[in-house]
Design a protein around this motif. Structure first.
Motif, PDB file in Angstrom:
ATOM      1  N   ARG A  15      12.442  -4.638  11.339  1.00  9.03           N
ATOM      2  CA  ARG A  15      13.584  -4.132  10.571  1.00  9.03           C
ATOM      3  C   ARG A  15      14.064  -5.154   9.560  1.00  9.03           C
ATOM      4  N   ILE A  16      14.048  -6.420   9.946  1.00  9.63           N
ATOM      5  CA  ILE A  16      14.421  -7.477   8.994  1.00  9.63           C
ATOM      6  C   ILE A  16      13.452  -7.473   7.825  1.00  9.63           C
ATOM      7  N   HIS A  17      12.155  -7.399   8.124  1.00  3.23           N
ATOM      8  CA  HIS A  17      11.153  -7.395   7.050  1.00  3.23           C
ATOM      9  C   HIS A  17      11.248  -6.128   6.203  1.00  3.23           C
ATOM     10  N   ALA A  18      11.519  -5.009   6.823  1.00  2.00           N
ATOM     11  CA  ALA A  18      11.624  -3.752   6.071  1.00  2.00           C
ATOM     12  C   ALA A  18      12.705  -3.855   4.996  1.00  2.00           C
ATOM     13  N   ASP A  19      13.872  -4.343   5.389  1.00  2.00           N
ATOM     14  CA  ASP A  19      14.969  -4.487   4.432  1.00  2.00           C
ATOM     15  C   ASP A  19      14.610  -5.461   3.320  1.00  2.00           C
ATOM     16  N   ASN A  20      13.988  -6.582   3.692  1.00  2.00           N
ATOM     17  CA  ASN A  20      13.671  -7.606   2.694  1.00  2.00           C
ATOM     18  C   ASN A  20      12.560  -7.168   1.747  1.00  2.00           C
ATOM     19  N   ILE A  21      11.551  -6.476   2.262  1.00  2.00           N
ATOM     20  CA  ILE A  21      10.486  -5.986   1.382  1.00  2.00           C
ATOM     21  C   ILE A  21      11.034  -4.923   0.434  1.00  2.00           C
ATOM     22  N   ALA A  22      11.870  -4.038   0.968  1.00  2.00           N
ATOM     23  CA  ALA A  22      12.417  -2.951   0.151  1.00  2.00           C
ATOM     24  C   ALA A  22      13.327  -3.464  -0.955  1.00  2.00           C
ATOM     25  N   ARG A  23      14.021  -4.568  -0.684  1.00  2.00           N
ATOM     26  CA  ARG A  23      14.991  -5.085  -1.644  1.00  2.00           C
ATOM     27  C   ARG A  23      14.488  -6.292  -2.432  1.00  2.00           C
ATOM     28  N   GLY A  24      13.272  -6.729  -2.130  1.00  2.00           N
ATOM     29  CA  GLY A  24      12.744  -7.932  -2.756  1.00  2.00           C
ATOM     30  C   GLY A  24      12.430  -7.754  -4.228  1.00  2.00           C
ATOM     31  N   ALA A  25      12.544  -8.848  -4.974  1.00  4.42           N
ATOM     32  CA  ALA A  25      12.259  -8.814  -6.411  1.00  4.42           C
ATOM     33  C   ALA A  25      10.753  -8.745  -6.671  1.00  4.42           C
ATOM     34  N   ALA A  26       9.950  -9.252  -5.741  1.00  2.00           N
ATOM     35  CA  ALA A  26       8.504  -9.307  -5.953  1.00  2.00           C
ATOM     36  C   ALA A  26       7.735  -8.340  -5.062  1.00  2.00           C
ATOM     37  N   THR A  27       8.442  -7.552  -4.256  1.00  2.00           N
ATOM     38  CA  THR A  27       7.767  -6.640  -3.324  1.00  2.00           C
ATOM     39  C   THR A  27       8.354  -5.233  -3.420  1.00  2.00           C
ATOM     40  N   ARG A  28       7.526  -4.262  -3.048  1.00  2.00           N
ATOM     41  CA  ARG A  28       7.987  -2.878  -2.927  1.00  2.00           C
ATOM     42  C   ARG A  28       7.471  -2.343  -1.605  1.00  2.00           C
ATOM     43  N   LEU A  29       8.331  -1.734  -0.829  1.00  2.00           N
ATOM     44  CA  LEU A  29       7.932  -1.177   0.458  1.00  2.00           C
ATOM     45  C   LEU A  29       7.223   0.147   0.220  1.00  2.00           C
ATOM     46  N   ALA A  30       5.900   0.122   0.374  1.00  2.00           N
ATOM     47  CA  ALA A  30       5.096   1.303   0.046  1.00  2.00           C
ATOM     48  C   ALA A  30       5.173   2.360   1.139  1.00  2.00           C
ATOM     49  N   ALA A  31       5.228   1.936   2.402  1.00  2.00           N
ATOM     50  CA  ALA A  31       5.275   2.869   3.532  1.00  2.00           C
ATOM     51  C   ALA A  31       5.550   2.072   4.802  1.00  2.00           C
ATOM     52  N   VAL A  32       6.020   2.773   5.833  1.00  2.00           N
ATOM     53  CA  VAL A  32       6.250   2.129   7.123  1.00  2.00           C
ATOM     54  C   VAL A  32       5.489   2.877   8.207  1.00  2.00           C
ATOM     55  N   TYR A  33       5.099   2.108   9.234  1.00  2.00           N
ATOM     56  CA  TYR A  33       4.379   2.678  10.376  1.00  2.00           C
ATOM     57  C   TYR A  33       4.926   2.058  11.656  1.00  2.00           C
TER      58      TYR A  33
END
Length: 334
Positions: A15-33
């Motif tokens: 969950r910590i990583h999900a939030d950070n990837i989704a809100r990151g300047a260099a990352t986009r959360l493509a999908a979750v599993y």
């Protein structure tokens, strides 16, 4: 430019990583599993991203994956990602079985994909500055390394049964920092205790002290606790011939409240608070490594070296003897 990342595993770290990837300047959360489709569906809805029912679908969804699933699945998922040509960010440890970990690391090396392991302190701004100044020679020759990691409250007993043991789960972070800041470790001596009967019942520890001797002659001391009660603490001190560096930060705010005869300050309660910036920075660094093809700051070989030191600490504790760590085992190049 942003890097699309698929996330596997939606427990506490996930969950910590999900939030950070989704809100990151260099990352986009493509999908979750997640192994639990209801959890994946819920998190996907909260973050406004797709969810997938299988790990294979996640690999198809992005050029990079972050793995935050239970430890027993890390190596298999890493190998599958490498076979698909996907870059990998994996929480530690890669595996509790050394040979399996080596196989996974070598799979990523053969595939030419990035493998970064979740040693978050290598990306914490405080430790990064200290590391840069030490490596620039400002500290002189290191003579003493000391570090502390103490959790406020113990984890769920169900987690402990599959954690790999105290040294592999807790001390491994400090062992990685020791190698990063000072250099290779050649001797490990460990002492442990279980003050809480719940730990003793499963043959685990809640408190430990580990003494290190480095290749350059410096000494190191690590103290760890799963149940400090007063709060969460993570600190490091490195003494050298020219200076001493200290990283502390056990407090949430930089003020204290004083009344007659007393001075009080608040304390952090968990690792998520203390290393909030580090968890963001490590994923930004992963994206940078993917984009540029550069080696990650915390790679698979670093994870293997820290795992070996944790195993040495476990052996020392069980036998009551100092364990010598062979150079060829530490470096272990393919």
């Amino acid at each position: 430019m942003t890097v699309d990342v698929g996330l596997a595993g939606l427990g506490r770290m996930g969950r910590i990583h999900a939030d950070n990837i989704a809100r990151g300047a260099a990352t986009r959360l493509a999908a979750v599993y997640d192994a639990d489709p209801d959890v994946a569906r819920t998190v996907a809805g909260e973050l406004g991203v797709p969810w997938v029912a299988t790990y294979k679908e996640l690999l198809d969804a992005a050029p990079a994956v972050a793995i935050a699933t239970p430890t027993g699945t890390h190596a298999e998922m890493t190998v599958a990602a490498a076979a698909a040509g996907r870059h990998v960010f994996c929480e530690k440890p890669i595996s509790m079985d050394r040979a399996t970990a080596v196989d996974a690391i070598e799979a990523t090396e053969r595939a030419g994909v990035v493998l970064q392991v979740g040693f978050h302190r290598r990306f914490d701004p405080d430790w990064v500055v200290v590391a840069e100044r030490i490596h620039a020679g400002e500290l002189g020759e290191v003579t003493l390394f000391r570090t502390t990691l103490r959790d406020m409250t113990p984890p769920n007993p169900a987690f402990l049964k599959n954690s790999g043991g105290f040294f592999a789960d807790v001390t491994v972070h400090d062992l990685d920092v020791a190698r990063w800041l000072v250099g290779e470790v050649v001797e490990v001596t460990a002492h442990g205790a279980a003050a809480d009967p719940a730990f003793a019942e499963i043959g685990d520890l809640d408190t430990a002290v580990v003494v290190l001797r480095f290749e350059n002659g410096a000494l190191g001391v690590i103290d760890n606790s799963r149940s400090a009660r007063y709060g969460y603490e993570c600190s490091t001190e490195v003494m050298g011939t020219l200076a001493t560096a200290k990283v502390d930060g056990a407090h949430r705010h930089n003020y204290e409240w004083r009344t007659p005869g007393w001075a009080s300050r608040d304390l952090l309660s968990n690792f998520g608070e203390r290393h909030r910036l580090a968890y963001v920075a490590e994923l930004e660094a992963f994206a940078h490594a993917v984009e540029t093809g550069t080696a990650p700051r915390a790679g698979g070989r670093d994870a293997l070296a820290a795992f070996d030191l944790a195993a040495a600490a476990e052996t020392s504790y069980r036998t009551g003897q100092t364990v010598t760590v062979a150079t060829e085992r530490k470096n272990d190049q393919p």
